[in-house]
Scaffold this motif. Structure first.
Motif, PDB file in Angstrom:
ATOM      1  N   UNK A 115       0.795  -1.229   0.000  1.00  0.00           N
ATOM      2  CA  UNK A 115       0.000   0.000   0.000  1.00  0.00           C
ATOM      3  C   UNK A 115       0.821   1.269   0.000  1.00  0.00           C
ATOM      4  N   UNK A 116       1.986   1.254  -0.675  1.00  0.00           N
ATOM      5  CA  UNK A 116       2.838   2.438  -0.707  1.00  0.00           C
ATOM      6  C   UNK A 116       3.174   2.822  -2.141  1.00  0.00           C
ATOM      7  N   UNK A 117       3.579   4.055  -2.285  1.00  0.00           N
ATOM      8  CA  UNK A 117       4.082   4.573  -3.545  1.00  0.00           C
ATOM      9  C   UNK A 117       5.273   5.461  -3.220  1.00  0.00           C
ATOM     10  N   UNK A 118       6.175   5.656  -4.179  1.00  0.00           N
ATOM     11  CA  UNK A 118       7.406   6.385  -3.866  1.00  0.00           C
ATOM     12  C   UNK A 118       7.856   7.302  -4.982  1.00  0.00           C
ATOM     13  N   UNK A 119       8.767   8.214  -4.629  1.00  0.00           N
ATOM     14  CA  UNK A 119       9.254   9.197  -5.612  1.00  0.00           C
ATOM     15  C   UNK A 119      10.732   9.048  -5.937  1.00  0.00           C
ATOM     16  N   UNK A 120      11.512   8.456  -5.032  1.00  0.00           N
ATOM     17  CA  UNK A 120      12.956   8.346  -5.259  1.00  0.00           C
ATOM     18  C   UNK A 120      13.301   6.920  -5.684  1.00  0.00           C
ATOM     19  N   UNK A 121      13.887   6.805  -6.871  1.00  0.00           N
ATOM     20  CA  UNK A 121      14.272   5.505  -7.428  1.00  0.00           C
ATOM     21  C   UNK A 121      15.794   5.399  -7.375  1.00  0.00           C
ATOM     22  N   UNK A 122      16.292   4.300  -6.812  1.00  0.00           N
ATOM     23  CA  UNK A 122      17.739   4.109  -6.667  1.00  0.00           C
ATOM     24  C   UNK A 122      18.146   2.769  -7.256  1.00  0.00           C
ATOM     25  N   UNK A 123      19.377   2.712  -7.716  1.00  0.00           N
ATOM     26  CA  UNK A 123      19.941   1.425  -8.125  1.00  0.00           C
ATOM     27  C   UNK A 123      21.267   1.211  -7.415  1.00  0.00           C
ATOM     28  N   UNK A 124      21.633  -0.051  -7.278  1.00  0.00           N
ATOM     29  CA  UNK A 124      22.908  -0.413  -6.658  1.00  0.00           C
ATOM     30  C   UNK A 124      23.600  -1.443  -7.529  1.00  0.00           C
ATOM     31  N   UNK A 125      24.868  -1.209  -7.810  1.00  0.00           N
ATOM     32  CA  UNK A 125      25.683  -2.158  -8.549  1.00  0.00           C
ATOM     33  C   UNK A 125      26.916  -2.510  -7.724  1.00  0.00           C
ATOM     34  N   UNK A 126      27.171  -3.809  -7.593  1.00  0.00           N
ATOM     35  CA  UNK A 126      28.426  -4.256  -6.985  1.00  0.00           C
ATOM     36  C   UNK A 126      29.222  -4.988  -8.061  1.00  0.00           C
ATOM     37  N   UNK A 127      30.461  -4.540  -8.254  1.00  0.00           N
ATOM     38  CA  UNK A 127      31.273  -5.084  -9.334  1.00  0.00           C
ATOM     39  C   UNK A 127      32.113  -6.268  -8.869  1.00  0.00           C
ATOM     40  N   UNK A 128      32.836  -6.853  -9.798  1.00  0.00           N
ATOM     41  CA  UNK A 128      33.615  -8.059  -9.512  1.00  0.00           C
ATOM     42  C   UNK A 128      34.669  -7.835  -8.437  1.00  0.00           C
TER      43      UNK A 128
END
Length: 396
Positions: A313-326
């Motif tokens: 039941x939520x909605x959001x405004x901030x979209x984030x991504x995370x990448x972890x490399x080798x």
């Protein structure tokens, strides 16, 4: 410790009754509901869908074994039979395969875990409504205002949970959350442990310091270098010594925790700060050669986050991504939108913008998507209704 040192604990009267309920090997136990023929066998939960049991022509299922696994990853949980062989949650799968190669391997199934999690928590609230959600398989329960005696309540809760999900749980009941958490682990599986403040010297102080939730591996090692390995030794340590090595705030917490002091309330409702999903790949993926796999996983994460938002039941405004490399270097990027979103397509579009801000020159080990700056859908709907009402002309 002499009797004079124990007096403060014995004199401290705490009327609260706080329970910590921990489901026994929850992920593995849920899997055994689907595959009852595996009961009594060493089983671990790890891996992905490619390790699902395969139905053979003779009607029997083929279950993958740890010796058949290739790649990296960690054990999510293990049955008690697997633990007896030295396999525990958090252990690398390849290491576990060396210890117990014939252990059965089942993939994670978060949709099933969430389903059974909702069922057992709903069952508990029918007896004791004051609960604090601590995760998919554990809760705190405030029993202070209930009229029944403590052991009767614990037995009723366990019976209700078993009736609702056919799974066992362990319960610790103590004057506060810190002690209840320790107690729930003392008689696993399917146990009940009840502790009063006067029992701390005999039942809590002999335990190793890492039994206190909040003392992790690094702090445990640091305390060991100071000659502190048990909770009793920590309780005897001078506060000034702890402050020298741990800083003021953490030292004070260590000092109080070792004495069983914890004033935190059971919080029955909290608003989440973010909702996220992430995946660690079986092998490092090349940003160009494995682009199709990465793109499919990226989209799937956005869909899962969108579904989680709608379900909660939520909605959001901030979209984030995370990448972890080798090389284990981790990078995050985010973007804040002008409107709230739950639609996976919109989440994917915003997350894609974040991805374009990261140079993809190394292989990718982990990928994650998060939505924050959350608001309840109902809150937004109420705000919209109020706004419309303000704008309507007054009709006499």
């Amino acid at each position: 410790m002499n009797s004079s040192e124990q007096n403060p604990l014995q004199q401290k009267v705490i009327k609260r009754r706080i329970a910590h309920l921990d489901m026994d090997a929850f992920y593995a136990s849920v899997a055994l509901l689907r595959y009852p023929e595996l009961r009594g066998l060493p089983v671990v939960i790890a891996g992905c869908d490619k390790h699902k049991p395969v139905l053979q022509a003779d009607g029997n299922r083929h279950f993958f074994r740890l010796r058949e696994y290739a790649g990296r990853g960690v054990i999510t949980t293990a049955t008690y039979e697997a633990r007896a062989a030295g396999v525990f949650s958090g252990m690398g799968i390849m290491k576990a395969a060396q210890l117990a190669p014939d252990t059965i391997l089942l993939p994670v199934d978060f949709s099933a875990y969430r389903h059974y999690s909702r069922l057992f928590k709903t069952a508990v609230t029918s007896i004791a409504p004051q609960i604090e959600n601590m995760g998919i398989d554990e809760i705190y329960i405030d029993l202070s205002d209930l009229p029944d005696d403590t052991i009767t309540l614990a037995q009723q809760i366990k019976q209700t949970v078993h009736k609702s999900v056919r799974l066992s749980c362990s319960i610790g009941i103590a004057p506060n959350k810190l002690l209840a958490k320790i107690c729930s682990d003392l008689k696993k599986p399917d146990g009940i442990t009840i502790l009063d403040a006067v029992d701390i010297p005999d039942r809590i102080w002999p335990l190793p310091v890492n039994k206190i939730n909040g003392i992790g591996p690094k702090a445990t090692q640091k305390l060991a270098r100071l000659g502190i390995t048990t909770i009793a030794e920590l309780a005897c340590a001078e506060l000034s010594l702890l402050q020298t090595y741990f800083g003021r705030s953490y030292a004070i917490w260590l000092h109080e925790a070792s004495r069983g002091i914890d004033h935190r309330p059971v919080i029955t409702h909290t608003e989440p700060k973010s909702i996220s999903r992430e995946t660690t790949f079986d092998r490092d993926l090349h940003p160009h050669h494995d682009r199709a796999i990465l793109s499919k996983s990226f989209t799937a994460l956005c869909v899962q986050v969108g579904e989680d938002l709608k379900r909660k039941g939520y909605t959001g405004r901030t979209i984030s991504i995370k990448l972890r490399f080798e090389d284990f270097h981790t990078i995050t990027r985010d973007i804040t939108l002008t409107t709230y979103v739950t639609d996976p397509v919109q989440i994917r579009h915003a997350a894609g913008k974040c991805l374009k801000r990261i140079p993809l020159s190394r292989k990718v080990r982990l990928l994650g998507v998060k939505v924050s700056t959350l608001s309840s859908i109902h809150t937004l709907q109420d705000a919209e209704v109020s706004s419309v009402q303000r704008e309507l002309p007054l009709i006499m």
